[in-house]
Design a protein around this motif. Structure first.
Motif, PDB file in Angstrom:
ATOM      1  N   GLY A  52      -0.083  -8.105  -5.778  1.00 20.29           N
ATOM      2  CA  GLY A  52       0.922  -7.218  -5.191  1.00 20.29           C
ATOM      3  C   GLY A  52       0.365  -6.257  -4.155  1.00 20.29           C
ATOM      4  O   GLY A  52       1.124  -5.613  -3.432  1.00 20.29           O
ATOM      5  N   ILE A  54      -1.403  -4.994  -0.675  1.00 21.48           N
ATOM      6  CA  ILE A  54      -1.408  -5.436   0.714  1.00 21.48           C
ATOM      7  C   ILE A  54      -2.831  -5.279   1.234  1.00 21.48           C
ATOM      8  O   ILE A  54      -3.373  -4.176   1.233  1.00 21.48           O
ATOM      9  CB  ILE A  54      -0.420  -4.615   1.566  1.00 21.48           C
ATOM     10  CG1 ILE A  54       1.001  -4.816   1.052  1.00 21.48           C
ATOM     11  CG2 ILE A  54      -0.537  -5.024   3.033  1.00 21.48           C
ATOM     12  CD1 ILE A  54       2.028  -3.925   1.715  1.00 21.48           C
ATOM     13  N   ILE A  71       0.470  -9.691   1.350  1.00 21.57           N
ATOM     14  CA  ILE A  71       0.501  -9.321  -0.068  1.00 21.57           C
ATOM     15  C   ILE A  71      -0.264 -10.354  -0.890  1.00 21.57           C
ATOM     16  O   ILE A  71      -0.098 -11.556  -0.704  1.00 21.57           O
ATOM     17  CB  ILE A  71       1.955  -9.227  -0.566  1.00 21.57           C
ATOM     18  CG1 ILE A  71       2.684  -8.107   0.184  1.00 21.57           C
ATOM     19  CG2 ILE A  71       2.011  -9.003  -2.073  1.00 21.57           C
ATOM     20  CD1 ILE A  71       4.157  -8.022  -0.120  1.00 21.57           C
TER      21      ILE A  71
END
Length: 108
Positions: A52, A54, A71
């Motif tokens: 999750g 970035i 992501i």
């Protein structure tokens, strides 16, 4: 009328020729051997990555270094890879990882 419009459609006499030329234009580079210090810093960053997040990864793929960002959709420590969106990146191919979510590496 549709026959008249057809004459203005792009025509590729040699199908795939443009793609073949683009492939040949790439200059293949050797994979960089990481120094011990860089490998330790990279390991520190890898230990912080979670699904999750970035991130931006510079990695070796098909004879060149490319930058992939997005992501993290999967992170597999057992088999040594991560997936950013749909790109699978092996840990051994990673040169650098950047993210605002990663803590800075400091030598004490």
């Amino acid at each position: 009328m549709s026959d008249r419009a057809r004459q203005f459609l792009p025509f590729d006499a040699l199908k795939g020729f443009k793609e073949a030329i683009k492939k040949r234009e790439k200059i293949k580079v050797d994979k960089i051997e990481l120094s011990e210090d860089v490998a330790v810093e990279l390991s520190y960053k890898l230990n912080q990555i979670k699904k999750g997040m970035i991130i931006k990864v510079i990695h070796y793929m098909d004879g060149e270094y490319i930058e992939t960002h997005g992501i993290v959709s999967e992170f597999n420590e057992t088999f040594g890879y991560l997936i950013i969106v749909k790109t699978e990146i092996m840990f051994i191919d990673i040169l650098d990882i950047q993210s605002d979510e990663l803590k800075e590496f400091t030598i004490n």
